[in-house]
Design an enzyme around this catalytic site. Structure first.
Site, PDB file in Angstrom:
ATOM      1  N   THR A  18       0.838  -1.201   0.000  1.00 50.43           N
ATOM      2  CA  THR A  18       0.000   0.000   0.000  1.00 50.43           C
ATOM      3  C   THR A  18       0.872   1.250   0.000  1.00 50.43           C
ATOM      4  O   THR A  18       2.106   1.156  -0.180  1.00 50.43           O
ATOM      5  CB  THR A  18      -1.020  -0.049   1.170  1.00 50.43           C
ATOM      6  OG1 THR A  18      -1.933   1.051   1.017  1.00 50.43           O
ATOM      7  CG2 THR A  18      -0.359   0.036   2.540  1.00 50.43           C
TER       8      THR A  18
ATOM      9  N   GLY B  28      -2.867   8.874  -8.086  1.00 54.39           N
ATOM     10  CA  GLY B  28      -1.835   8.034  -7.473  1.00 54.39           C
ATOM     11  C   GLY B  28      -2.017   6.569  -7.865  1.00 54.39           C
ATOM     12  O   GLY B  28      -2.588   6.255  -8.914  1.00 54.39           O
TER      13      GLY B  28
ATOM     14  N   LYS C  35       3.288   1.275  -3.890  1.00 53.15           N
ATOM     15  CA  LYS C  35       2.664   0.567  -5.013  1.00 53.15           C
ATOM     16  C   LYS C  35       3.452   0.729  -6.313  1.00 53.15           C
ATOM     17  O   LYS C  35       3.426  -0.151  -7.159  1.00 53.15           O
ATOM     18  CB  LYS C  35       1.226   1.042  -5.213  1.00 53.15           C
ATOM     19  CG  LYS C  35       0.290   0.418  -4.189  1.00 53.15           C
ATOM     20  CD  LYS C  35      -1.142   0.807  -4.410  1.00 53.15           C
ATOM     21  CE  LYS C  35      -2.003   0.088  -3.398  1.00 53.15           C
ATOM     22  NZ  LYS C  35      -3.392   0.514  -3.397  1.00 53.15           N
TER      23      LYS C  35
ATOM     24  N   ASP D 145      -6.359  -4.608  -7.102  1.00 53.57           N
ATOM     25  CA  ASP D 145      -7.248  -3.460  -6.905  1.00 53.57           C
ATOM     26  C   ASP D 145      -8.159  -3.245  -8.118  1.00 53.57           C
ATOM     27  O   ASP D 145      -9.335  -2.901  -7.965  1.00 53.57           O
ATOM     28  CB  ASP D 145      -6.437  -2.170  -6.697  1.00 53.57           C
ATOM     29  CG  ASP D 145      -5.887  -2.045  -5.280  1.00 53.57           C
ATOM     30  OD1 ASP D 145      -6.428  -2.683  -4.366  1.00 53.57           O
ATOM     31  OD2 ASP D 145      -4.906  -1.291  -5.099  1.00 53.57           O
TER      32      ASP D 145
HETATM   33  P1  NAP Z   1      -1.330   7.586  -3.410  1.00 58.17           P
HETATM   34  O1  NAP Z   1      -0.613   6.779  -4.424  1.00 58.17           O
HETATM   35  O2  NAP Z   1      -0.568   8.300  -2.364  1.00 58.17           O
HETATM   36  O3  NAP Z   1      -2.236   8.637  -4.222  1.00 58.17           O
HETATM   37  C1  NAP Z   1      -3.070   9.557  -3.567  1.00 58.17           C
HETATM   38  C2  NAP Z   1      -3.587  10.590  -4.579  1.00 58.17           C
HETATM   39  O4  NAP Z   1      -4.453  11.476  -3.845  1.00 58.17           O
HETATM   40  C3  NAP Z   1      -2.505  11.454  -5.203  1.00 58.17           C
HETATM   41  O5  NAP Z   1      -2.906  11.827  -6.498  1.00 58.17           O
HETATM   42  C4  NAP Z   1      -2.492  12.673  -4.283  1.00 58.17           C
HETATM   43  O6  NAP Z   1      -2.036  13.844  -4.898  1.00 58.17           O
HETATM   44  C5  NAP Z   1      -3.970  12.808  -3.999  1.00 58.17           C
HETATM   45  N1  NAP Z   1      -4.196  13.584  -2.793  1.00 58.17           N
HETATM   46  C6  NAP Z   1      -3.684  13.364  -1.559  1.00 58.17           C
HETATM   47  N2  NAP Z   1      -4.129  14.300  -0.712  1.00 58.17           N
HETATM   48  C7  NAP Z   1      -4.915  15.137  -1.433  1.00 58.17           C
HETATM   49  C8  NAP Z   1      -5.650  16.302  -1.119  1.00 58.17           C
HETATM   50  N3  NAP Z   1      -5.664  16.811   0.126  1.00 58.17           N
HETATM   51  N4  NAP Z   1      -6.366  16.903  -2.099  1.00 58.17           N
HETATM   52  C9  NAP Z   1      -6.357  16.390  -3.341  1.00 58.17           C
HETATM   53  N5  NAP Z   1      -5.674  15.301  -3.722  1.00 58.17           N
HETATM   54  C10 NAP Z   1      -4.968  14.675  -2.768  1.00 58.17           C
HETATM   55  O7  NAP Z   1      -2.405   6.691  -2.626  1.00 58.17           O
HETATM   56  P2  NAP Z   1      -3.251   5.454  -3.193  1.00 58.17           P
HETATM   57  O8  NAP Z   1      -2.534   4.189  -3.002  1.00 58.17           O
HETATM   58  O9  NAP Z   1      -3.686   5.825  -4.569  1.00 58.17           O
HETATM   59  O10 NAP Z   1      -4.495   5.430  -2.169  1.00 58.17           O
HETATM   60  C11 NAP Z   1      -5.415   6.496  -2.147  1.00 58.17           C
HETATM   61  C12 NAP Z   1      -6.614   6.164  -1.263  1.00 58.17           C
HETATM   62  O11 NAP Z   1      -7.318   5.051  -1.777  1.00 58.17           O
HETATM   63  C13 NAP Z   1      -6.247   5.789   0.189  1.00 58.17           C
HETATM   64  O12 NAP Z   1      -7.210   6.393   1.034  1.00 58.17           O
HETATM   65  C14 NAP Z   1      -6.386   4.283   0.222  1.00 58.17           C
HETATM   66  O13 NAP Z   1      -6.733   3.800   1.496  1.00 58.17           O
HETATM   67  C15 NAP Z   1      -7.551   4.114  -0.739  1.00 58.17           C
HETATM   68  N6  NAP Z   1      -7.565   2.760  -1.322  1.00 58.17           N
HETATM   69  C16 NAP Z   1      -8.645   1.996  -1.048  1.00 58.17           C
HETATM   70  C17 NAP Z   1      -8.714   0.737  -1.607  1.00 58.17           C
HETATM   71  C18 NAP Z   1      -9.899  -0.121  -1.325  1.00 58.17           C
HETATM   72  O14 NAP Z   1      -9.801  -1.333  -1.530  1.00 58.17           O
HETATM   73  N7  NAP Z   1     -11.015   0.428  -0.910  1.00 58.17           N
HETATM   74  C19 NAP Z   1      -7.679   0.253  -2.430  1.00 58.17           C
HETATM   75  C20 NAP Z   1      -6.593   1.094  -2.681  1.00 58.17           C
HETATM   76  C21 NAP Z   1      -6.541   2.351  -2.131  1.00 58.17           C
HETATM   77  P3  NAP Z   1      -0.582  14.462  -4.519  1.00 58.17           P
HETATM   78  O15 NAP Z   1       0.412  13.584  -5.216  1.00 58.17           O
HETATM   79  O16 NAP Z   1      -0.689  15.832  -5.027  1.00 58.17           O
HETATM   80  O17 NAP Z   1      -0.441  14.365  -3.006  1.00 58.17           O
END
Ligand code: NAP
Length: 307
Positions: A70, A137, A74, A110
């Site tokens: 996670t 992301g 990733k 995912d």
């Molecule tokens: P990640 O790779 O860190 O990507 C997060 C994305 O959100 C990036 O584009 C980031 O932009 C953006 N972001 C962060 N804070 C922000 C804000 N305040 N305003 C606007 N954009 C913002 O994380 P990820 O692995 O993609 O995971 C993201 C979310 O999905 C997490 O909450 C995770 O728990 C959830 N998720 C859930 C599942 C499920 O099975 N339900 C599976 C996977 C992920 P910047 O680069 O500009 O910070």
């Protein structure tokens, strides 16, 4: 009990309050399998490099049977894999690592998990498929990959336009889309006149809005990624990948605007079930896993992290 004892784990940072150990342990118990699922906190690279390599060496040697991945790893684990499945390669993100014939394989459950949970929540027939994906992301990559394979047209909306464009270009390079299919937009521009006109033009279309950012997740439970004043679609579904809390501000806003809203718990359980099946070869007991996740989620209430 079978003689084999399984060793699984999750790498990420921070991951202390993840639901994954309880979901996987419930599956092992329900099937009468021996094993354990551990949390491995690995800071982002370069700081976590040595720890990451040590854990991957254990997968290589068979000491660890499978790892989930996670935030923030990733994408950073990609170069360490001997092979990538088509989904991991084309989405450009790994959430599941396993060993096959001595080689370390990076997979992404995912994408399939999102799609199967989405399908459960869509109307029976749809003519037009537009999706607005918030965030660019690792999870966004899996979501966009899944939607592109189903011929959805997509707008990727991120606070940095560069990141959105990078994601769109990744899919162009992977020959999964062309410029017309993945459009990009800055998050703050969701309030713009152009978007209002676009929404008006598509007022009869079904529009999916997916939050792939962590905004709204504990501890930021009072925030929403949807900018104040941005127009919601007339018809559609809001899907929030955040699963803690079970109902987010984003979901509530979407419901007030007349949309159906779904949280990320169904996807979380499905991605775990698919990983469990890859690692053990057994059919995953999804109902048991969901019940365990709900129980644990309610138990931990406001302190569950990612993964
Ligand atoms: P990640 O790779 O860190 O990507 C997060 C994305 O959100 C990036 O584009 C980031 O932009 C953006 N972001 C962060 N804070 C922000 C804000 N305040 N305003 C606007 N954009 C913002 O994380 P990820 O692995 O993609 O995971 C993201 C979310 O999905 C997490 O909450 C995770 O728990 C959830 N998720 C859930 C599942 C499920 O099975 N339900 C599976 C996977 C992920 P910047 O680069 O500009 O910070």
């Amino acid at each position: 009990m079978s003689e084999k004892s399984f060793t699984f784990g999750l790498i990420g940072y921070p991951v202390t309050h993840s639901l994954s150990p309880c979901i996987h342990t419930s599956a092992l118990n329900a099937l009468g399998l021996d094993g354990q699922y551990s949390i491995y906190e690995v800071p982002a690279l370069p700081e976590g490099g040595e720890r990451l390599e040590a854990l991957l060496a254990k997968v290589q040697s068979g000491e660890i049977d499978g790892l989930n991945v996670t935030i923030p790893h990733k994408q950073s684990v990609l170069p360490y894999m001997d092979f990538l499945t088509d989904t991991a390669r084309d989405s450009g993100a790994v959430n599941t690592i396993m060993r096959r014939e001595g080689a370390m394989v990076g997979d992404n459950t995912d994408a399939d998990a999102f799609l199967s949970d989405l399908m459960r929540n869509l109307p029976q027939s749809l003519d037009t498929y537009w999706a607005i994906v918030l965030g660019a992301g690792g999870a966004a990559r899996a979501v966009v990959y899944a939607l592109l394979r189903q011929d959805w047209r997509i707008k990727v909306v991120a606070r940095s336009l560069d990141q959105a464009v990078q994601l769109a270009e990744h899919f162009q390079d992977a020959r999964l889309s062309d410029v017309r299919v993945v459009e990009t937009l800055r998050l703050s521009d969701l309030r713009s006149g152009n978007v209002k006109r676009w929404m008006a033009l598509h007022e009869n279309d079904f529009i999916l809005v997916v939050n792939t950012t962590p905004v709204g997740m504990v501890p930021l439970v009072e925030s929403s990624p949807w900018p104040d004043g941005a127009p919601w679609p007339e018809h559609g579904l809001a899907y929030d990948l955040v699963y803690n809390p079970l109902e987010t501000v984003f979901m509530r806003q979407a419901r007030v605007a007349g949309l159906k809203a779904v949280g990320g718990l169904g996807m979380l359980v499905e991605q775990a079930a698919l990983a469990f099946e890859r690692w053990t070869g057994f059919h995953a007991p999804r109902k048991v896993m969901l019940q365990a996740a709900v129980r644990e989620g309610i138990h931990h209430d406001s302190q569950i992290g990612t993964g």
